[in-house]
Design a protein around this motif. Structure first.
Motif, PDB file in Angstrom:
ATOM      1  N   LEU A   1       0.858  -1.179   0.000  1.00  0.00           N
ATOM      2  CA  LEU A   1       0.000   0.000   0.000  1.00  0.00           C
ATOM      3  C   LEU A   1       0.894   1.228   0.000  1.00  0.00           C
ATOM      4  O   LEU A   1       1.784   1.352   0.855  1.00  0.00           O
ATOM      5  CB  LEU A   1      -0.906  -0.007   1.233  1.00  0.00           C
ATOM      6  CG  LEU A   1      -1.809   1.199   1.464  1.00  0.00           C
ATOM      7  CD1 LEU A   1      -2.871   1.283   0.375  1.00  0.00           C
ATOM      8  CD2 LEU A   1      -2.477   1.102   2.838  1.00  0.00           C
ATOM      9  N   ALA A   2       0.681   2.130  -0.936  1.00  0.00           N
ATOM     10  CA  ALA A   2       1.522   3.318  -1.063  1.00  0.00           C
ATOM     11  C   ALA A   2       0.733   4.574  -0.719  1.00  0.00           C
ATOM     12  O   ALA A   2      -0.319   4.838  -1.305  1.00  0.00           O
ATOM     13  CB  ALA A   2       2.077   3.420  -2.486  1.00  0.00           C
ATOM     14  N   PHE A   3       1.245   5.352   0.233  1.00  0.00           N
ATOM     15  CA  PHE A   3       0.681   6.661   0.573  1.00  0.00           C
ATOM     16  C   PHE A   3       1.517   7.685  -0.180  1.00  0.00           C
ATOM     17  O   PHE A   3       2.720   7.837   0.080  1.00  0.00           O
ATOM     18  CB  PHE A   3       0.739   6.899   2.078  1.00  0.00           C
ATOM     19  CG  PHE A   3      -0.049   5.892   2.863  1.00  0.00           C
ATOM     20  CD1 PHE A   3      -1.420   6.007   3.011  1.00  0.00           C
ATOM     21  CD2 PHE A   3       0.592   4.807   3.448  1.00  0.00           C
ATOM     22  CE1 PHE A   3      -2.143   5.076   3.726  1.00  0.00           C
ATOM     23  CE2 PHE A   3      -0.126   3.868   4.170  1.00  0.00           C
ATOM     24  CZ  PHE A   3      -1.499   3.996   4.306  1.00  0.00           C
TER      25      PHE A   3
ATOM     26  N   MET B   1       6.216  13.176  -0.493  1.00  0.00           N
ATOM     27  CA  MET B   1       6.833  11.867  -0.272  1.00  0.00           C
ATOM     28  C   MET B   1       5.842  10.732  -0.518  1.00  0.00           C
ATOM     29  O   MET B   1       4.621  10.907  -0.435  1.00  0.00           O
ATOM     30  CB  MET B   1       7.375  11.765   1.141  1.00  0.00           C
ATOM     31  CG  MET B   1       8.443  12.787   1.493  1.00  0.00           C
ATOM     32  SD  MET B   1       9.978  12.564   0.540  1.00  0.00           S
ATOM     33  CE  MET B   1      10.633  11.102   1.352  1.00  0.00           C
ATOM     34  N   THR B   2       6.409   9.558  -0.796  1.00  0.00           N
ATOM     35  CA  THR B   2       5.639   8.319  -0.847  1.00  0.00           C
ATOM     36  C   THR B   2       6.152   7.378   0.241  1.00  0.00           C
ATOM     37  O   THR B   2       7.369   7.202   0.391  1.00  0.00           O
ATOM     38  CB  THR B   2       5.751   7.646  -2.222  1.00  0.00           C
ATOM     39  OG1 THR B   2       4.988   8.385  -3.163  1.00  0.00           O
ATOM     40  CG2 THR B   2       5.228   6.206  -2.188  1.00  0.00           C
ATOM     41  N   VAL B   3       5.214   6.792   0.983  1.00  0.00           N
ATOM     42  CA  VAL B   3       5.531   5.803   2.012  1.00  0.00           C
ATOM     43  C   VAL B   3       4.826   4.507   1.617  1.00  0.00           C
ATOM     44  O   VAL B   3       3.598   4.490   1.457  1.00  0.00           O
ATOM     45  CB  VAL B   3       5.059   6.264   3.401  1.00  0.00           C
ATOM     46  CG1 VAL B   3       5.384   5.205   4.456  1.00  0.00           C
ATOM     47  CG2 VAL B   3       5.698   7.607   3.766  1.00  0.00           C
ATOM     48  N   VAL B   4       5.604   3.449   1.451  1.00  0.00           N
ATOM     49  CA  VAL B   4       5.044   2.161   1.066  1.00  0.00           C
ATOM     50  C   VAL B   4       5.026   1.242   2.272  1.00  0.00           C
ATOM     51  O   VAL B   4       6.024   1.105   3.002  1.00  0.00           O
ATOM     52  CB  VAL B   4       5.842   1.513  -0.079  1.00  0.00           C
ATOM     53  CG1 VAL B   4       5.232   0.156  -0.462  1.00  0.00           C
ATOM     54  CG2 VAL B   4       5.877   2.439  -1.293  1.00  0.00           C
ATOM     55  N   VAL B   5       3.868   0.612   2.494  1.00  0.00           N
ATOM     56  CA  VAL B   5       3.665  -0.292   3.629  1.00  0.00           C
ATOM     57  C   VAL B   5       3.338  -1.676   3.096  1.00  0.00           C
ATOM     58  O   VAL B   5       2.516  -1.828   2.188  1.00  0.00           O
ATOM     59  CB  VAL B   5       2.515   0.224   4.527  1.00  0.00           C
ATOM     60  CG1 VAL B   5       2.127  -0.811   5.566  1.00  0.00           C
ATOM     61  CG2 VAL B   5       2.911   1.547   5.173  1.00  0.00           C
TER      62      VAL B   5
ATOM     63  N   THR C   1       0.342  -2.661  -6.442  1.00  0.00           N
ATOM     64  CA  THR C   1       0.406  -1.771  -5.283  1.00  0.00           C
ATOM     65  C   THR C   1      -0.822  -0.860  -5.257  1.00  0.00           C
ATOM     66  O   THR C   1      -1.171  -0.240  -6.260  1.00  0.00           O
ATOM     67  CB  THR C   1       1.672  -0.904  -5.330  1.00  0.00           C
ATOM     68  OG1 THR C   1       2.820  -1.756  -5.314  1.00  0.00           O
ATOM     69  CG2 THR C   1       1.730   0.045  -4.133  1.00  0.00           C
ATOM     70  N   ARG C   2      -1.496  -0.795  -4.133  1.00  0.00           N
ATOM     71  CA  ARG C   2      -2.635   0.111  -3.951  1.00  0.00           C
ATOM     72  C   ARG C   2      -2.109   1.490  -3.570  1.00  0.00           C
ATOM     73  O   ARG C   2      -1.159   1.588  -2.806  1.00  0.00           O
ATOM     74  CB  ARG C   2      -3.577  -0.410  -2.870  1.00  0.00           C
ATOM     75  CG  ARG C   2      -4.156  -1.777  -3.167  1.00  0.00           C
ATOM     76  CD  ARG C   2      -4.964  -2.308  -1.983  1.00  0.00           C
ATOM     77  NE  ARG C   2      -6.065  -1.414  -1.649  1.00  0.00           N
ATOM     78  CZ  ARG C   2      -6.138  -0.713  -0.520  1.00  0.00           C
ATOM     79  NH1 ARG C   2      -5.191  -0.797   0.367  1.00  0.00           N
ATOM     80  NH2 ARG C   2      -7.171   0.060  -0.288  1.00  0.00           N
TER      81      ARG C   2
END
Length: 570
Positions: free
Chosen positions: A81-83, A100-104, A124-125
């Motif tokens: 999941l990418a914010f 920024m992008t944060v991937v979980v 990736t969502r």
């Protein structure tokens, strides 16, 4: 006396000043966003390294879910999941990083990079967080959680508090932690202490549940071994311990590999406790004494303070304690010695001893005229809890003369100055509230504590560290408290910049709890579920044995508290 567990067989614990019995439980909150991957242990959290996860940000950008942060919860297993397009405030004290992008993935942060340079692998969502701010999940370093299972754990998580330290552990807290780890219950990571270990007589009567009273070194050592065997993460020490018992606890805790922390006993100087490995000093009482040029005189007077061992009511014991000790606190404040304070604070910093100020409980009990008559978040607690608060506060603080009230107000102002000086001297601070005291609602109270720390003189960035990275270090949890690759995915998304105004931590857009994204609509629905659970949870009943029969009575008007600060001793 021999080692005793006061109130261990009391059945359902008496309602705390927060009110509500810890053993009252409701149905677990469940949703696609709440079940699945178990809540991570610290061991699992430290096992995953950034190098093992660096491959997430590869391939082409593919969005299976997009929008302005309003996608559904992550009921999709371990799919990444990418914010995206979010301003990251990472909790380290570094400047905010926009765009920024944060991937979980699988409960971890697997990538952190500028959105313009991030390429996401297929499947990736994406959640577009343009205009939003992402910070680490908050850490509440001092709680006494008490209330329905259907209310308390979820309130922490839904208010962005993703880790709590329980300062008086009871079986129910271990039950909650197990359910959270198993994906059965929404809630935070839980660090759980022992029952309070105190001298005899303790400030606590049997009406609030288990307290371990120890009279000598042998009993103290047995208590340490016992609480470790029972699964406590640390030994919670308290105010009435003798010197002999305290230093036996410190030595045995070191031998057993379990931290000891809590109140600095009245018989022990803070510098001595720090040198003995006391991990955190809770509240600001002992610091008043230790920074006063009148310390020797006050210690002599403190030795004369007595607690009635025959008094069965904890509120009554504490009220008596307040009346005897507030004059000593006032004497300490009037004799404040800046040079003495500087030397002590340098010593604390050198030994790595942290302080948890709990300004929230100090304000409640020292400025009772300023407590609110109503607050929006009270709807998330049963009415029978909230309705008891005014009487309980009056029992604790009543009988003060106008002159006493004026002096106590000045004592609180002095506590604020001490917090600023502690921070300036390099003493690590961790944010904690003493939730368990009336008027402090789980989760919500921590946001108020952050505002109080700003009032004390810290910047919003410094306060955020006290509730994230510094708190994580204090609790010994290296995998939480920062936004970084390889860290646990406990995150809070805000609608406004907390570095401009710390009160913006209350403007919550969504939360990530152990990698599970709870977006705005689902968060609102879950809060409504908590509100309904609070409204329909009846008061707890307590079993009382009478001549071979068991009777139940409703605990509507308890006059005891669960918090441990209690606002009254140096």
């Amino acid at each position: 006396m021999s080692e005793a567990t006061v109130g261990a067989q009391h059945g359902v614990g008496r309602r705390g000043f927060l009110a509500g019995a810890a053993a009252v439980t409701g149905t677990a909150l469940r949703s696609p966003a709440l079940t699945g991957t178990a809540h991570a242990d610290t061991a699992r959290a430290t096992a995953t390294t950034a190098g093992k996860t660096a491959g997430t940000a590869t391939g082409t950008t593919t969005a299976t879910t997009a929008g302005n942060g309003t996608g559904t919860g992550t009921g999709t297993g371990n799919a990444p999941l990418a914010f995206t397009n979010v301003t990251v405030i990472d909790g380290s004290g570094a400047p905010a990083a926009p765009g920024m992008t944060v991937v979980v993935e699988a409960g971890r942060i697997t990538a952190l990079a500028p959105t313009a340079r991030t390429r996401l692998r297929p499947g990736t969502r994406m959640v577009d967080l343009t205009g939003k701010y992402l910070i680490p999940g908050l850490i509440e370093a001092h709680t006494h959680s008490d209330g329905p299972e259907s209310v308390v754990p979820a309130l922490y998580a839904l208010t962005g508090v993703t880790t709590v330290r329980e300062m008086r552990g009871e079986p129910v807290h271990h039950e909650w932690r197990d359910k959270i780890r198993g994906g059965e219950l929404l809630g935070p990571r839980w660090v759980i202490g022992s029952p309070i270990v105190d001298g005899t007589p303790s400030l606590w009567a049997a009406d609030v549940g288990p307290t371990i009273e120890v009279a000598d070194a042998a009993e103290a050592r047995r208590a340490v071994r016992r609480v470790k065997r029972e699964g406590a993460d640390f030994v919670k020490v308290y105010s009435r311990l003798s010197r002999e018992a305290y230093f036996a606890i410190a030595d045995e805790a070191r031998r057993q590999g379990i931290p000891h922390l809590g109140h600095c006993p009245d018989t022990v100087r803070i510098a001595e406790a720090s040198a003995a490995g006391h991990r955190t000093i809770e509240h600001l009482h002992a610091l008043l004494l230790a920074t006063s040029r009148h310390e020797k005189e006050i210690r002599r007077l403190l030795d004369a303070v007595r607690i009635d061992a025959g008094d069965p009511n904890s509120l009554s014991r504490y009220h008596s304690w307040f009346q005897q000790v507030h004059p000593l606190e006032w004497r300490a404040v009037r004799g404040y010695d800046r040079d003495r304070a500087d030397a002590l604070f340098r010593s604390l910093a050198a030994h790595g001893t942290a302080v948890v100020p709990t300004l929230s409980v100090h304000r409640t009990l020292e400025l009772p005229d300023e407590v609110p008559t109503r607050a929006e978040e009270w709807k998330y607690l049963p009415a029978w809890q909230v309705e008891g608060w005014p009487d309980q506060l009056a029992d604790l603080t009543g009988g003060r003369t106008p002159e006493q009230a004026r002096r106590i107000r000045e004592i609180f102002a002095h506590r604020l100055r001490l917090v600023n000086e502690l921070h300036g001297a390099g003493v690590r601070l961790a944010a904690g509230t003493d939730t368990g005291t009336g008027y402090l609602v789980p989760g919500f109270a921590l946001h108020d504590e952050l505002a109080l720390l700003v009032t004390a003189g810290l910047t919003p960035a410094e306060v955020l560290r006290a509730a994230t990275s510094d708190a994580a270090r204090t609790l010994g949890l290296p995998a939480v408290g920062t936004v970084a690759r390889g860290q646990a995915a406990d995150l809070l998304v805000l609608d406004a910049d907390p570095l401009r105004d710390i009160r913006n931590t209350r403007r919550i857009h969504g939360v990530v709890v152990d990698g599970r994204w709870i977006p705005p609509e689902e968060r609102r629905r879950l809060l409504a579920t908590v509100e309904q659970a609070a409204a329909t949870t009846p008061p707890p009943e307590e079993e009382t044995a009478t001549k071979g029969a068991t009777m139940k009575r409703t605990t509507m008007k308890r006059t005891t508290m669960k918090g441990c600060g209690c606002g009254g001793h140096p």
